[in-house]
Design an enzyme around this catalytic site. Structure first.
Site, short mmCIF file in Angstrom:
data_model
loop_
_atom_site.label_atom_id
_atom_site.label_comp_id
_atom_site.label_asym_id
_atom_site.label_seq_id
_atom_site.Cartn_x
_atom_site.Cartn_y
_atom_site.Cartn_z
N ASP A 168 0.86 -1.19 0.00
CA ASP A 168 0.00 0.00 0.00
C ASP A 168 0.89 1.23 0.00
O ASP A 168 2.12 1.13 -0.12
CB ASP A 168 -0.95 0.00 1.20
CG ASP A 168 -2.32 0.57 0.83
OD1 ASP A 168 -2.38 1.76 0.49
OD2 ASP A 168 -3.32 -0.17 0.87
N HIS A 188 -2.72 3.04 -4.64
CA HIS A 188 -2.12 2.60 -3.37
C HIS A 188 -0.69 2.11 -3.62
O HIS A 188 -0.28 1.08 -3.10
CB HIS A 188 -2.98 1.50 -2.73
CG HIS A 188 -4.29 1.99 -2.21
ND1 HIS A 188 -4.40 2.80 -1.09
CD2 HIS A 188 -5.56 1.83 -2.67
CE1 HIS A 188 -5.68 3.09 -0.88
NE2 HIS A 188 -6.40 2.52 -1.83
N GLU A 231 -9.78 2.70 -5.50
CA GLU A 231 -9.41 4.06 -5.12
C GLU A 231 -8.23 4.60 -5.94
O GLU A 231 -7.37 5.31 -5.42
CB GLU A 231 -9.09 4.12 -3.62
CG GLU A 231 -10.31 3.80 -2.75
CD GLU A 231 -10.02 3.85 -1.27
OE1 GLU A 231 -10.94 4.20 -0.51
OE2 GLU A 231 -8.90 3.53 -0.85
N TRP A 234 -16.98 -4.20 -2.15
CA TRP A 234 -16.75 -3.52 -0.87
C TRP A 234 -17.57 -2.23 -0.73
O TRP A 234 -17.90 -1.84 0.38
CB TRP A 234 -15.27 -3.23 -0.67
CG TRP A 234 -14.73 -2.08 -1.48
CD1 TRP A 234 -14.30 -2.10 -2.77
CD2 TRP A 234 -14.54 -0.73 -1.03
NE1 TRP A 234 -13.86 -0.87 -3.16
CE2 TRP A 234 -13.98 0.01 -2.11
CE3 TRP A 234 -14.78 -0.06 0.17
CZ2 TRP A 234 -13.67 1.36 -2.03
CZ3 TRP A 234 -14.46 1.30 0.26
CH2 TRP A 234 -13.91 1.99 -0.82
N ASP A 246 -12.63 -2.28 10.97
CA ASP A 246 -11.98 -1.10 11.53
C ASP A 246 -13.03 -0.09 11.98
O ASP A 246 -12.69 0.90 12.64
CB ASP A 246 -10.99 -0.47 10.55
CG ASP A 246 -11.54 -0.40 9.14
OD1 ASP A 246 -12.00 -1.43 8.64
OD2 ASP A 246 -11.50 0.69 8.53
N TRP A 274 -8.73 -3.06 8.13
CA TRP A 274 -7.71 -2.11 7.68
C TRP A 274 -7.05 -1.53 8.92
O TRP A 274 -7.71 -1.08 9.85
CB TRP A 274 -8.34 -1.01 6.83
CG TRP A 274 -9.05 -1.57 5.63
CD1 TRP A 274 -10.39 -1.74 5.47
CD2 TRP A 274 -8.44 -2.06 4.43
NE1 TRP A 274 -10.65 -2.30 4.24
CE2 TRP A 274 -9.47 -2.51 3.58
CE3 TRP A 274 -7.12 -2.17 3.99
CZ2 TRP A 274 -9.23 -3.05 2.32
CZ3 TRP A 274 -6.88 -2.71 2.73
CH2 TRP A 274 -7.91 -3.14 1.91
N THR A 275 -5.71 -1.52 8.94
CA THR A 275 -5.00 -1.32 10.21
C THR A 275 -4.38 0.07 10.36
O THR A 275 -3.44 0.23 11.13
CB THR A 275 -3.91 -2.39 10.37
OG1 THR A 275 -2.95 -2.25 9.30
CG2 THR A 275 -4.49 -3.78 10.36
#
Length: 779
Positions: free
Chosen positions: A210, A281, A344, A410, A437, A485-486
């Site tokens: 990413d 990304h 995205e 998504w 998240d 997602w972190t």
């Protein structure tokens, strides 16, 4: 901003503890058998109970010697059990014997699919049978859950007579872990894989690249690891406090580590789906090799969250690079699917690039979306030649999609519906239901993330097959997946908090027939999972199992309302003692005299589900609210985040709720009639967000002084109560405290607090607001 204080509103234990685990029994000879009722997650396809049963003791033999596959499952089954049931594993070729647990394969029988199994329990013993090793393994998982449906410390367990014929509804039962934004160790990932397997989940989607990091080596491209695997975190989080020098955040997996994780997953019948994001990304890769980007200019690995505008270019040299990358992916990951991202990918750079516009004309594709589709079609051809199937996020539907491509939906379920109607296979992973998240409760003890909640019931109620699909189209729904997602998960404990217990709901949705799903039944079975997770070392979220407080000033004290997020029974005390199973049962708001110490605890069948929470209430404390207890102003862009402070670099940091599109906080119906002044304690964070086309949604109220003002209003569109100039910098502790006298106003009003001016690259955020009554002198 370095913060050196703690202001917990109530105390709660954050780590697992053995409240649900009964004491272990040393005397196996005299212990009475523990009779259990099946508490299985996921719920089996068919389960029939009969008279009688079978008692499993520490000396019960497990016969699992009929071939290498059966022996493997037998050994895994033994490892699933608590130490109080050290069953004797017999790996000889002896057939079935009375009074034993027997595992066997029957490939000649007709099974619904490769994951199916049959489990029979009667007075003669237990028999687990399947057509494949994977199905037999799932039978072992079910039997292990049966043996821990009651007291996990029991040494004699009386199983009821049962016949279970089981098979999953969907073949894709997955979750995704983002290791690019924050990095997890191999041992931590293995712990997740173990927990996955015990819920019969079988796909681990591994997000490895990413803007913020590249996590695996590619031969011939060493800077992907040397440069792309490290970033300098924003603010104090990226600075050594002693030396003032930058400290990088780094991490990558070696080839050997990846092979180890792949093998570990395969032993538990989990397929790993690796993801390399294309064309967006891509900042970490472009930072390593600027020629891969559109401008060709050097950039840094991003320390910011959100949607970055950097894209791979579509040059032939970049396509060869991507084929090298996916060649390494093919070598390291033997599974069927490879995820290429596609989400995205903001096309601004391509639109502004004469070179990319010339490339579009050269290839004869339809604009920028056509260029992305061309890149993905080329990669699909490469992957197909190596026996892989391409998978991407639903944005890949914008261009002409290769027929064999699979879509992961998504942005809601609409992309999945569109893809299925076009004949593409689909995995449902809608962000409004299965993005973990997003927080799961309104508790002040929730981790950083998106405060817009996705509670357990919303996860459980999700139906993966939309009604608008006909029977043929519905066959394209491969299954369901939860994603984490972190960005805001600096520790593995936060990853576990996000996944558990909600992943258990996903497991049941993915496995059990729709007709067998019942949220009420699920809540009756969920408490049995908690000691199983404790045994595995899983730090599941405590917050769904802990009551939440709401306290309001009353005429002669306060009114306290308690709410347990999952609806379990709540018991409470008001004398400072810890609740017990004999404490009063909460059923209506409590009128209390101040000061008071209220403690509350959730119970199921008179057994506590989590540590008690407590709140010390005084007249003064009820006039103070932290940012997580304030609402957001009704206007603005409404992108609310629960943000962590940027310092200290290591250790505990404070949390703040803030709408990054419109930083404005609201205390609904604040008691202002007896208020002489209002004190606001505020801190300052890095504004580390890339917003791409959402940037115009960020609202800035005009400033009147050099550094802006703190403004207080009675109603967000109402009169100004106070306006104070802001300093250029916060104090040494990272905060400012401003106290503003106000003129008496209505008995109650919506108090709105905001900071004026465009403060980027930092942002002021409210820590807490205190109403100072008339009885106190104000400076």
């Amino acid at each position: 901003m370095m913060i050196r204080r703690s202001h917990l509103a109530f105390i709660a234990t954050a780590l697992p503890f053995c409240l649900l685990t009964a004491p272990l029994h040393a005397d196996t000879a005299t212990q009475e058998p523990i009779a259990i009722q099946p508490k299985l997650i996921p719920q089996p396809l068919n389960m029939r109970q009969a008279e009688g049963g079978f008692t499993v003791t520490a000396s019960t033999r497990v016969l699992a010697g009929d071939g290498e596959k059966v022996r493997r499952v037998g050994a895994q089954f033994k490892a699933m059990l608590p130490s109080t049931l050290p069953l004797a594993l017999d790996l000889s070729k002896a057939g079935r014997a009375a009074g034993t647990i027997t595992f066997s394969l029957d490939s000649a029988a007709k099974w619904p699919n490769a994951d199916a199994y049959r489990l029979d329990i009667d007075r003669g013993g237990v028999r687990v049978q399947a057509g494949t090793e994977k199905g037999l393994y799932y039978g072992a998982v079910t039997l292990a859950q049966l043996l821990t449906s009651g007291d996990v410390g029991a040494t004699n367990v009386r199983l009821p007579a049962l016949q279970i014929d089981d098979a999953p509804r969907f073949g894709w039962r997955g979750f995704m872990l983002d290791s690019a934004r924050h990095f997890q160790s191999v041992d931590e990932i293995k712990r997740l894989l173990d927990a996955m397997a015990q819920l019969k989940l079988d796909v681990f989607h591994w997000h490895l690249t990413d803007d913020q990091g590249w996590r695996f080596p590619v031969p011939g491209w060493p800077k992907l690891i040397e440069v792309g695997s490290c970033r300098i975190p924003a603010g104090d989080g990226g600075v050594d406090a002693d030396t003032g020098k930058p400290v990088p955040y780094c991490g990558f997996y070696t080839e050997a580590q990846i092979r180890d994780v792949v093998a570990y997953a395969a032993a538990r019948h989990i397929e790993i789906v690796p993801e390399v994001d294309v064309p967006g990304h891509a900042t970490a890769a472009i930072a390593a090799y600027p020629q891969l980007g559109v401008s060709g200019q050097p950039i840094a690995v991003s320390p910011e969250w959100g949607v970055n505008v950097n894209l791979f270019n579509a040059d032939e040299s970049t396509m060869r690079f991507l084929e090298d990358v996916f060649g390494q992916v093919v070598k390291l990951f033997p599974g069927r699917y490879v995820h290429v991202g596609g989400d995205e990918a903001v096309k601004d750079q391509w639109k502004a690039s004469a070179k990319m516009q010339a490339r579009i004309r050269e290839l004869g594709v339809n604009g920028e979306e056509g260029l992305q589709a061309w890149m993905l079609a080329r990669l699909e051809k490469y992957l197909s030649a190596h026996g892989k199937r391409l998978l991407g996020w639903d944005e890949i539907l914008a261009g002409q999609l290769p027929p064999a491509a699979t879509v992961m939906s998504w942005r809601g379920i609409e992309g999945g519906i569109d893809a299925a109607k076009q004949g593409h296979d689909v995995v449902m992973a809608p962000s409004d239901t299965l993005y973990f998240d997003y927080l799961q409760t309104a508790s002040a003890d929730e981790i950083p993330g998106r405060p817009t909640m996705i509670p357990l019931q919303r996860v459980y109620d999700f139906e993966p097959v939309p009604k608008v699909l006909d029977a043929q189209q519905a066959k394209h729904i491969l299954g369901v997946q939860a994603n984490v997602w972190t960005e805001h998960m600096r520790s593995f404990a936060r990853v576990q908090h996000a996944f558990f217990p909600r992943i258990a709901a996903v497991a049941e949705t993915a496995w059990s027939p729709q007709s067998a799903r019942s949220y009420t039944s699920f809540l009756q079975r969920l408490p049995a999972m908690l000691p199983r997770w404790q045994q595995q070392g899983i730090a599941y979220a405590q917050t769904p199992f802990q009551p939440q407080f709401d306290a309001q000033l009353g005429n002669a004290g306060a009114v306290v309302t308690l709410r347990e997020p999952l609806g379990y029974t709540v018991r409470y005390t008001t004398d400072g003692s810890a609740p017990t199973a004999h404490s009063p049962l909460y059923y209506a708001p409590l009128a209390v005299t101040l000061p008071v110490n209220v403690q509350a605890q959730a119970y199921f069948n008179e057994i506590p589900l989590a540590a008690p929470v407590q709140k010390q209430l005084t007249a003064a404390s009820l006039l103070t609210r932290r940012s997580d207890a304030l609402g957001q102003c009704p206007d603005g862009g409404r992108l609310v985040l629960r943000l962590e402070d940027d310092g200290p670099r290591e250790g505990v940091r404070e949390l703040f709720n803030v709408d990054i599109f419109n930083p404005c906080w609201q205390w609904t119906q604040a008691p202002l009639n007896n208020t002489a002044s209002i004190e606001v304690r505020a801190g300052r964070l890095p504004y580390f967000f890339q917003l791409a086309h959402d940037e115009p949604n960020r609202k800035f109220k005009p400033a009147k002084t050099a550094h802006g003002e703190l403004e207080l209003h009675a109603g967000c569109d109402g009169p100004v109560l106070a306006s104070l100039p802001l300093p250029a910098q916060p104090d040494a502790d990272g905060f400012i405290t401003l106290r503003a006298p106000i003129t008496a106003t209505a008995a109650k009003a919506d108090l709105c607090i905001w900071f004026t001016g465009d403060t980027r690259p930092t942002i002021w955020t409210v820590d807490r607001v205190t109403l100072i009554p008339n009885t106190e002198k104000t400076p």
